[in-house]
Design a protein around this motif. Structure first.
Motif, PDB file in Angstrom:
ATOM      1  N   GLN A 141      23.836   4.344  67.104  1.00 29.82           N
ATOM      2  CA  GLN A 141      23.008   3.470  66.277  1.00 29.82           C
ATOM      3  C   GLN A 141      22.531   2.261  67.060  1.00 29.82           C
ATOM      4  O   GLN A 141      21.367   1.846  66.950  1.00 29.82           O
ATOM      5  N   ARG A 142      23.403   1.701  67.873  1.00 27.46           N
ATOM      6  CA  ARG A 142      23.025   0.553  68.712  1.00 27.46           C
ATOM      7  C   ARG A 142      21.907   0.936  69.686  1.00 27.46           C
ATOM      8  O   ARG A 142      20.966   0.183  69.909  1.00 27.46           O
ATOM      9  N   LYS A 143      22.048   2.121  70.289  1.00 25.47           N
ATOM     10  CA  LYS A 143      21.050   2.559  71.266  1.00 25.47           C
ATOM     11  C   LYS A 143      19.686   2.775  70.608  1.00 25.47           C
ATOM     12  O   LYS A 143      18.653   2.394  71.154  1.00 25.47           O
ATOM     13  N   GLN A 144      19.696   3.390  69.430  1.00 28.72           N
ATOM     14  CA  GLN A 144      18.438   3.695  68.745  1.00 28.72           C
ATOM     15  C   GLN A 144      17.729   2.431  68.274  1.00 28.72           C
ATOM     16  O   GLN A 144      16.521   2.297  68.407  1.00 28.72           O
ATOM     17  N   ASN A 148      24.391  -5.512  66.391  1.00 26.09           N
ATOM     18  CA  ASN A 148      25.085  -5.309  65.125  1.00 26.09           C
ATOM     19  C   ASN A 148      24.897  -3.876  64.619  1.00 26.09           C
ATOM     20  O   ASN A 148      23.875  -3.247  64.867  1.00 26.09           O
ATOM     21  N   VAL A 149      25.899  -3.401  63.890  1.00 23.85           N
ATOM     22  CA  VAL A 149      25.829  -2.080  63.274  1.00 23.85           C
ATOM     23  C   VAL A 149      26.059  -2.254  61.778  1.00 23.85           C
ATOM     24  O   VAL A 149      26.525  -3.289  61.328  1.00 23.85           O
ATOM     25  N   SER A 150      25.737  -1.197  61.013  1.00 17.87           N
ATOM     26  CA  SER A 150      25.863  -1.285  59.569  1.00 17.87           C
ATOM     27  C   SER A 150      26.836  -0.231  59.062  1.00 17.87           C
ATOM     28  O   SER A 150      27.390   0.548  59.822  1.00 17.87           O
ATOM     29  N   GLY A 151      27.033  -0.225  57.734  1.00 17.87           N
ATOM     30  CA  GLY A 151      27.906   0.776  57.131  1.00 17.87           C
ATOM     31  C   GLY A 151      29.362   0.588  57.513  1.00 17.87           C
ATOM     32  O   GLY A 151      29.833  -0.510  57.811  1.00 17.87           O
ATOM     33  N   LEU A 152      30.090   1.712  57.507  1.00 20.73           N
ATOM     34  CA  LEU A 152      31.523   1.664  57.818  1.00 20.73           C
ATOM     35  C   LEU A 152      31.792   1.202  59.247  1.00 20.73           C
ATOM     36  O   LEU A 152      32.868   0.679  59.538  1.00 20.73           O
ATOM     37  N   HIS A 153      30.820   1.373  60.120  1.00 18.71           N
ATOM     38  CA  HIS A 153      31.031   1.100  61.545  1.00 18.71           C
ATOM     39  C   HIS A 153      31.464  -0.341  61.817  1.00 18.71           C
ATOM     40  O   HIS A 153      32.229  -0.609  62.745  1.00 18.71           O
TER      41      HIS A 153
END
Length: 366
Positions: A215-218, A223-228
């Motif tokens: 997700q970070r790469k894309q 920052n990341v979202s959801g459960l991560h």
């Protein structure tokens, strides 16, 4: 005055005069260090109407002068209403009176739910509070979506991004008690996360970490979202906490996820509410108080939606012939005991001193 934004200022208190603004529908008070801690929690999790109702009731910790001014305002409103010159505030008070819950004590319950806490949770995630909430209506419109969104918002605000506490809500009909609050090693703990297949906890965390990196790469963001974004909360833990039902199924893996087995649906009417923390028992209780208030508010909205749109279902249609006080039936909160392995009581919720943080917004029949 219809909207107000005073977020991220240096306000220490909110003036009680705001309660005399019946047209105020949108307000943002967040980011202020309010002296009234209860009010500070409310501005992060409650609707504007509830905040105004709290200010109208005098708040908490106000001096005699402020109480006198509130009394004068109350008399003025009553006088205006007697003359027929009310500005809708009476309607707001009637709406607030719909927020009613009735406590069913363990002694009155023929089959109370019990949670047994193992000794191992003390060093991992020591505190848990549970209760059963009956009479929830999630069918009308987007009631279920609002319910789930409210839980996410509470996690961000009063739960401080799950660092202070974590909420889990379950469909009670899909649970077999008694329950065990336990700890298990990551390589042994098996859980069926929401929207996923059953897997071991260590594999789930590894998969979530890989997803986070992707997700970070894309998105090319830090920052990341959801459960991560909650994975770091388990760093350094040799064992993970879990809530297990009588059939041995893990229904909760705090602070990460609930189980698909007990997932809330539109048809759900009775809930098991669970709040855990590694910080303090009082935080669990404060979060639970706020959660029950929020569900009561959402339940009222669902009833209003149902009454406004009607229903093809005969039993639902009959509700349209009831007056507001009858149709807004009280939610029932059943006490749940948390005991140790010897059966000694650790926590009973709600006790006589619980739900006091929302007492000005919620009528509790004990």
């Amino acid at each position: 005055l219809q909207s107000l934004d005073v977020a991220n200022n240096q306000l220490r208190e909110l003036p009680a005069a705001l309660a005399d603004c019946p047209r105020l529908k949108e307000a943002n008070f967040r980011g202020n260090q309010l002296k009234d801690r209860r009010l500070e929690k409310m501005v992060n999790s409650c609707q504007v109407k509830a905040i105004l109702e709290y200010l109208r009731a005098g708040g908490r910790g106000r001096g005699k002068a402020e109480s006198g001014r509130e009394e004068a305002r109350k008399k003025k409103r009553e006088k205006q209403q007697q003359k027929g010159g009310g500005d809708g505030e009476q309607d707001e008070l009637e709406e607030a009176s719909k927020l009613l819950v009735k406590v069913l004590h363990v002694s009155e319950n023929p089959a109370p739910l019990v949670v047994k806490a193992s000794p191992g949770v003390k060093d991992v995630r020591a505190f848990i509070v549970c209760c059963v909430l009956r009479g929830v209506n999630l069918e009308p419109g987007n009631a279920l979506k609002r319910f789930l969104s409210a839980q996410t918002k509470l996690h961000e605000d009063i739960c401080e991004k799950r660092t202070a506490a974590t909420i889990a809500t379950h469909d009670l009909q899909l649970i077999k008690g008694p329950l065990l609050y336990d700890v298990q090693p990551p390589e042994e703990l098996k859980v069926t996360p929401l929207g996923r297949k059953e897997m071991k906890a260590k594999d789930l965390l590894r998969q979530l970490q890989l997803e986070a990196e992707e997700q970070r790469k894309q998105k090319k963001r830090q920052n990341v979202s959801g459960l991560h974004k909650y994975l770091q909360l388990l760093d350094g833990k040799d064992c993970y906490p879990c809530l297990v039902d009588a059939e041995g199924a893990v229904i909760s893996f705090p602070p990460i996820t609930n189980s698909e087995k007990t997932k809330i649906r539109k048809e759900t009417r009775d809930l098991l509410l669970e709040v855990t923390s590694d910080t303090s028992l009082q935080i669990c209780k404060d979060v639970m108080d706020t959660l029950i208030l929020k569900i009561a508010e959402l339940n009222r909205m669902a009833l209003e939606h149902q009454e406004g749109s009607g229903s093809d279902n005969e039993s639902h249609a009959l509700c349209g012939h009831l007056n507001p006080s009858q149709s807004a039936r009280a939610l029932v909160v059943e006490q749940v005991r948390v005991v140790d392995t010897d059966g000694n009581l650790k926590v009973l919720y709600p006790s006589k001193t619980d739900l006091t943080t929302v007492s000005s917004l919620l009528t509790v029949a004990r």
